[in-house]
Structures are given as structure tokens and as C-alpha cells.
Design a protein around this motif. Structure first.
Motif, PDB file in Angstrom:
ATOM      1  N   LEU A 289       8.087 -16.005 -23.058  1.00  0.00           N
ATOM      2  CA  LEU A 289       7.860 -14.576 -23.293  1.00  0.00           C
ATOM      3  C   LEU A 289       9.143 -13.876 -23.758  1.00  0.00           C
ATOM      4  O   LEU A 289       9.077 -12.911 -24.529  1.00  0.00           O
ATOM      5  N   LEU A 290      10.292 -14.350 -23.308  1.00  0.00           N
ATOM      6  CA  LEU A 290      11.555 -13.808 -23.804  1.00  0.00           C
ATOM      7  C   LEU A 290      11.671 -14.082 -25.307  1.00  0.00           C
ATOM      8  O   LEU A 290      12.028 -13.187 -26.085  1.00  0.00           O
ATOM      9  N   ASP A 291      11.360 -15.303 -25.719  1.00  0.00           N
ATOM     10  CA  ASP A 291      11.403 -15.654 -27.143  1.00  0.00           C
ATOM     11  C   ASP A 291      10.433 -14.775 -27.943  1.00  0.00           C
ATOM     12  O   ASP A 291      10.735 -14.351 -29.062  1.00  0.00           O
ATOM     13  N   PHE A 292       9.272 -14.516 -27.354  1.00  0.00           N
ATOM     14  CA  PHE A 292       8.268 -13.666 -27.998  1.00  0.00           C
ATOM     15  C   PHE A 292       8.820 -12.254 -28.205  1.00  0.00           C
ATOM     16  O   PHE A 292       8.660 -11.645 -29.269  1.00  0.00           O
ATOM     17  N   ALA A 293       9.508 -11.730 -27.173  1.00  0.00           N
ATOM     18  CA  ALA A 293      10.075 -10.381 -27.252  1.00  0.00           C
ATOM     19  C   ALA A 293      11.216 -10.316 -28.262  1.00  0.00           C
ATOM     20  O   ALA A 293      11.368  -9.320 -28.984  1.00  0.00           O
ATOM     21  N   LEU A 294      12.026 -11.364 -28.327  1.00  0.00           N
ATOM     22  CA  LEU A 294      13.141 -11.400 -29.275  1.00  0.00           C
ATOM     23  C   LEU A 294      12.634 -11.343 -30.710  1.00  0.00           C
ATOM     24  O   LEU A 294      13.249 -10.704 -31.583  1.00  0.00           O
ATOM     25  N   LYS A 295      11.515 -11.988 -30.961  1.00  0.00           N
ATOM     26  CA  LYS A 295      10.904 -11.940 -32.299  1.00  0.00           C
ATOM     27  C   LYS A 295      10.235 -10.584 -32.534  1.00  0.00           C
ATOM     28  O   LYS A 295      10.245 -10.071 -33.647  1.00  0.00           O
TER      29      LYS A 295
END
Length: 562
Positions: A289-295
């Protein structure tokens, strides 16, 4: 017997494994539901689509919105205030700037092509600021009378998430502790306490003698009480204790990430609470979910940082086509097409029923109306008219608020006042629209003649200078309010709470490190926001779009004149 115990232990272990696997499966299913819900992302800004300011608390968002976004947007294009609840017609949004504390899940209710802007902040600073602010506002409540009732038709801090949770929490913590403090004996005659003046200078105070001194002699220093630790004292919950509380985890820790993901406890998605629990249990889900938010934030029209506020303002202005040397717009009213009118008549309804009086005009209105037929109305007259009508709206708003406060007020009178208020708002919107059009025409004509455009007479400086003036005034106002609020938190020896940069530096390093660990996800998000800000500023500079804010002295000179 030993064999039976071993069998039971193995059975319990097997059951735990099964439960763990089931939880993992449930979390994976929930994660897929989350992705299905998030089928809309931020769209590029076109100049015509709705801009949503995702306001993350304690990121200087109020200054960013009020002093830049709002001043850079004509009144007729602003959405109604939405910090306690949303007030726009999602099907036909007749406005282009919306700001709220909602998380990203609200985008699902907004138009398909909504552009998103946001500001982030160093997670440690944001957590400390939230702790301090919640205590500050809770301290104000100590002055409230027992018969206090919240004002109607006015949004107060207590109504706004997450303060609607945090302020009552600290208020309940502070009240009994301050009652104990006040019940203690007064300070001894010879006791001195350290105080701070408005400009930060240290002096000393003796309550018993009602005397202050800049310096103490050696005998007096022996009776100087130790300084009060604002983060660890007996008047309210210490920082070290609060940061471990469930409410801190629910509302503040990694709160920037949760708001970007749309997973706060204020979310419009019903599975948010469960997915937050999954993130606590499964580091793999947290990382995904962190990766999702970064994108996700890469698609934002602007993402800035409080720790680089002026640079963020410059970049946001460039991204939203708001020239910092261009006009700043006055107070204005939100588009009437989007304002809720529950339990009140609209102006049109009041006119049809014959219950609304004709709007009254001042002499200033009449003097303008006589020349209103001119093909090229004077910008100064229009600016004057806009100011007069803005004052009329403010006065009628106060009349309306007072009438509502009196519960016995006649309903016919309420409809009459409401009708006048709606009419005044419509007239103000029209006057401001005429002013903007006239100002644009004047600028165009002066360019043709090779002359310099005149300054905006409603807001005399450019948007960049008005931003700095507005930000300075907001900062001074907040400092004054903070000081007055914290005066309620002092011991009988007159030691009181100060929250300052110097006080933060004195917080133990181990405590700061623990806060960092609790906000590790936010630290990664904030780092990416800084990278994006730097990258976009570079592109805007290359494209010739980035304008620098004017020297601070310009804005300060105007503020001093006022």
C-alpha cells in the motif's frame, strides 16, 4: 500427563496457524476490494476541471489554501466550505476549488477529471504539532461556562476531523488535572518563575510580589523554580504516554499515508478500518500500500512540503496557472448553486412567496448604479462596490447568526433575513464578476497602449505579495491565540506551558526516534513528496513557468501599514 500437555500445545499452535492463514486470506481479499473501489485517480489540471485540495492536518494547509489557492481563484469559482461536511452537488459541481480534511476516498464522489493537490510535512514535526494544537484548543475550553453551547451555523475546530476526536480526548484529560492544580496552595512569597515575552526574551516573575525582573541576583536565583517541561508535566498527558495511545495510532501515526490511501477512520470506503488492521498485522500489505501511495501522488497536480513552504507555493502556483505577479481575488462567496439550503427559503422562493423585502442599497451602491450603463465601467468604482457589498454580506450574516441563536425568533423574520442575505450574496458575486472582467479589460488595454497595469484595488498587491501578507497575518494571529490559550495551563507558582522550536529541541532523542519508528511509512511518503517537488520545480524552471515570490519586505510593509 506430559504427553497430553504436548498434544494440547500442538493443537493450539495448529489452530493459531489456521487462524493466521485465514486472516491473511481475508486481508488479501480485502485488499482486492480496496483496489476495485479505487478505480478513479487524480487527473491532470486543465484549467477548467475541479481542483481538490487534499488537506492533511498540521501541514500549513490552512495558509496554503486561504492565502494561495483561495486568493488565486475568483469567488464565483470557489466551492462552499467543506471542513465539517461536504456541501456541493456532486452531479453538477458549479465550482472549481474544493478543500477539505476528507481522505482520498472522497475522489470517488467527485467528477472523473478532478485534479488533486496536497501538502505533506516531516512526520515527527507533524505529530508534535498535532499534539500541541490539540492541547492548545482543549485548554481554551477551560474558560467555557457551564452553559456554553456551540454557535449555530458556524464551523468550529471541534467539528472538524481529526480534532473532533482529539480535542475532547485532551479536554477530558486536562480538566481533572487542572482542578487538582488549582486546589493546591499558592506559591511561597519568595518564589520566582521564568517567563517569556512575546518576542521570546526571558524574564522572571514573582506572583506574590506582583513583580517582574529581567535578571535575578544570587539570593533570588536560589528561589527560582525549575523550568516546566511542556512535554512532560502533570497538567496533561505527557508526549511519551500519548504517542502510545490507540487514538494516536488511529488518527496520527502514518496519518499522511492513510489520507493519501483513503483509509482514515473518516473514509468513505466501508472496509477502511479492517484494512488498517491488516496493515498492522502484515508488513507485506503495508509495503504494497505504501508503493501504491507513492505512485498515486505522482499523479497529483502538485504535492509540496511544509518544510519548504515558499518553494511549494511557487511550484503550486505554476502548476495551477496562478501567476504570482497576477491579481489576487477578494473574499467572495462560494457558488450559490452548490450551497445547501436546508430549513430555509432560497431568494427565488422568498420572492415568489412575497416574503422577502427588496434588497437595500447604500449611497455607495446608488452612486455606482447611476453610472452602471457606461460601456467601460470604472475599475475603482467596481472595486468600491464590491467592498461595500462584501461588508453588507458580513453584516447580514451576523444578523442571521444572532437571529438563529435566539431560539424564540419568529420564523417569518428568519425567512426575511435569509432572503436579504441570499440577495446580498448574489449581488456580491455579480459585483466581483464585473470587477474581474473590468480589470482584465483594463490590463488588456494597457498592454495595447504599452502602459503598466494598475494594481488591484480590492487586494492592492500581486498574488505573491498578498500570499506573504496573508501568511504573515495568519502566523501572527495563530501565535496570539496560542499564547492566550496556553495561559490556562500554568501551575500556582506561575510556571506555564510554552510550545516552541527550542522546546522541541529539548525532547529526548530516544523519544524522537520512537516517533520516527511509529511513522516509518509517512517518512517514506514525505521523502517522495520532497523528491517530486524538486523534480517539478526543475521542469517548471526549464519551461519558464516558475515565478519567485516577491521579497518578504514588500508584504511586511503592507501589513505594517494596516
Amino acid at each position: 500427563m506430559a504427553r497430553l500437555i504436548l498434544v494440547l500445545v500442538l493443537a493450539v499452535a495448529a489452530l493459531q496457524i489456521v487462524n493466521s492463514e485465514q486472516q491473511q486470506q481475508d486481508c488479501k481479499s480485502l485488499l482486492q476490494e480496496y483496489y476495485k473501489f479505487n478505480h478513479k485517480e487524480a487527473a491532470p489540471y486543465t484549467g477548467e476541471n475541479l481542483v481538490y485540495f487534499l488537506h492533511i492536518p498540521r501541514t500549513a494547509g490552512r495558509t496554503f489554501h486561504s492565502c494561495l489557492l483561495r486568493l488565486g481563484t475568483p469567488g464565483r469559482k470557489r466551492c462552499p466550505k467543506a471542513y465539517d461536511h461536504l456541501r456541493i452537488d456532486f452531479k453538477v459541481p458549479n465550482c472549481q476549488l474544493l478543500s477539505s480534511h476528507d481522505d482520498f476516498s472522497v475522489v470517488e464522489q467527485l467528477p472523473d477529471n478532478v485534479a488533486v493537490v496536497s501538502q505533506m510535512r516531516d512526520p515527527v514535526d507533524r505529530f508534535l504539532s498535532a499534539y500541541e494544537f490539540a492541547i492548545e484548543v482543549a485548554a481554551r475550553q477551560l474558560r467555557r461556562s457551564k452553559n456554553y453551547t456551540k454557535p449555530r451555523n458556524r464551523v468550529v475546530t471541534d467539528d472538524v476531523w481529526p480534532w473532533s476526536y482529539l480535542i475532547p480526548y485532551f479536554a477530558e484529560d486536562i480538566k481533572p488535572k487542572m482542578a487538582e492544580v488549582k486546589a493546591e496552595p499558592l506559591m511561597a512569597p519568595g518564589v520566582w518563575s521564568e517567563q517569556r515575552s512575546d518576542d521570546g526574551q526571558v524574564y522572571y516573575w514573582n506572583k506574590f510580589l506582583n513583580m517582574s525582573k529581567w535578571t535575578l541576583d544570587e539570593s533570588e536565583k536560589q528561589h527560582l523554580v525549575p523550568n516546566l517541561d511542556p512535554y512532560n508535566n502533570r497538567m496533561f498527558m505527557p508526549l511519551a504516554e500519548f504517542m502510545k495511545q490507540p487514538i494516536a495510532r488511529e488518527l496520527l501515526h502514518n496519518g499522511e499515508l492513510m489520507q493519501v490511501l483513503g483509509l482514515t477512520n473518516y473514509s468513505h470506503w466501508q472496509g477502511a478500518s479492517q484494512l488498517r488492521s491488516c496493515m498492522l498485522q502484515d508488513s507485506a500489505i503495508s509495503q504494497e500500500l505504501l508503493d501504491f501511495a507513492l505512485k498515486r501522488i505522482e499523479k497529483f497536480t502538485h504535492v509540496g512540503a511544509t518544510d519548504r513552504l515558499f518553494e511549494s507555493v511557487e511550484s503550486a502556483a505554476a502548476a495551477l496557472n496562478m501567476p504570482l505577479d497576477g491579481p489576487a481575488y477578494g473574499a467572495g462567496e462560494a457558488s450559490s448553486a452548490n450551497i445547501e439550503r436546508a430549513r430555509s427559503l432560497t431568494w427565488a422562493e422568498a420572492m415568489k412567496s412575497g416574503e422577502a423585502p427588496l434588497p437595500q442599497h447604500s449611497d455607495d451602491d446608488a452612486s455606482y448604479d447611476q453610472s452602471a450603463g457606461s460601456d467601460s465601467p470604472d475599475v475603482h468604482q467596481l472595486a468600491r462596490l464590491a467592498r461595500v457589498r462584501r461588508m453588507a454580506v458580513s453584516e447580514l450574516q451576523r444578523t442571521w447568526n444572532a437571529a438563529v441563536e435566539r431560539k424564540e425568533t419568529d420564523q417569518a423574520y428568519l425567512r426575511e433575513v435569509r432572503g436579504e442575505l441570499n440577495a446580498a450574496r448574489a449581488e456580491l458575486a455579480e459585483a466581483q464578476q464585473q470587477l474581474v472582467a473590468a480589470r482584465a479589460e483594463e490590463v488588456k488595454m494597457r498592454k495595447v497602449l504599452g502602459e503598466q497595469p494598475q494594481k488591484d484595488k480590492t487586494l492592492e498587491l500581486s498574488l505573491g505579495a498578498e500570499f506573504q501578507r496573508c501568511a504573515t497575518r495568519a502566523q501572527n494571529r495563530n501565535k496570539s491565540r496560542k499564547k492566550n490559550s496556553l495561559l490556562n495551563l500554568r501551575l500556582n507558582d506561575y510556571r506555564q506551558v510554552y510550545f516552541s522550536k527550542e522546546d522541541r529541541k529539548a525532547i529526548p532523542a530516544a523519544l524522537i526516534e520512537e516517533i520516527k519508528q511509529l511513522n516509518a511509512l509517512d517518512i517514506a511518503l514525505h521523502k517522495r513528496a520532497l523528491e517530486l517537488l524538486e523534480k517539478r520545480r526543475s521542469h517548471q524552471t526549464t519551461a519558464g513557468k516558475l515565478q519567485a515570490l516577491p521579497p518578504v519586505a514588500v508584504a511586511q510593509h503592507r501589513a505594517q501599514r494596516e
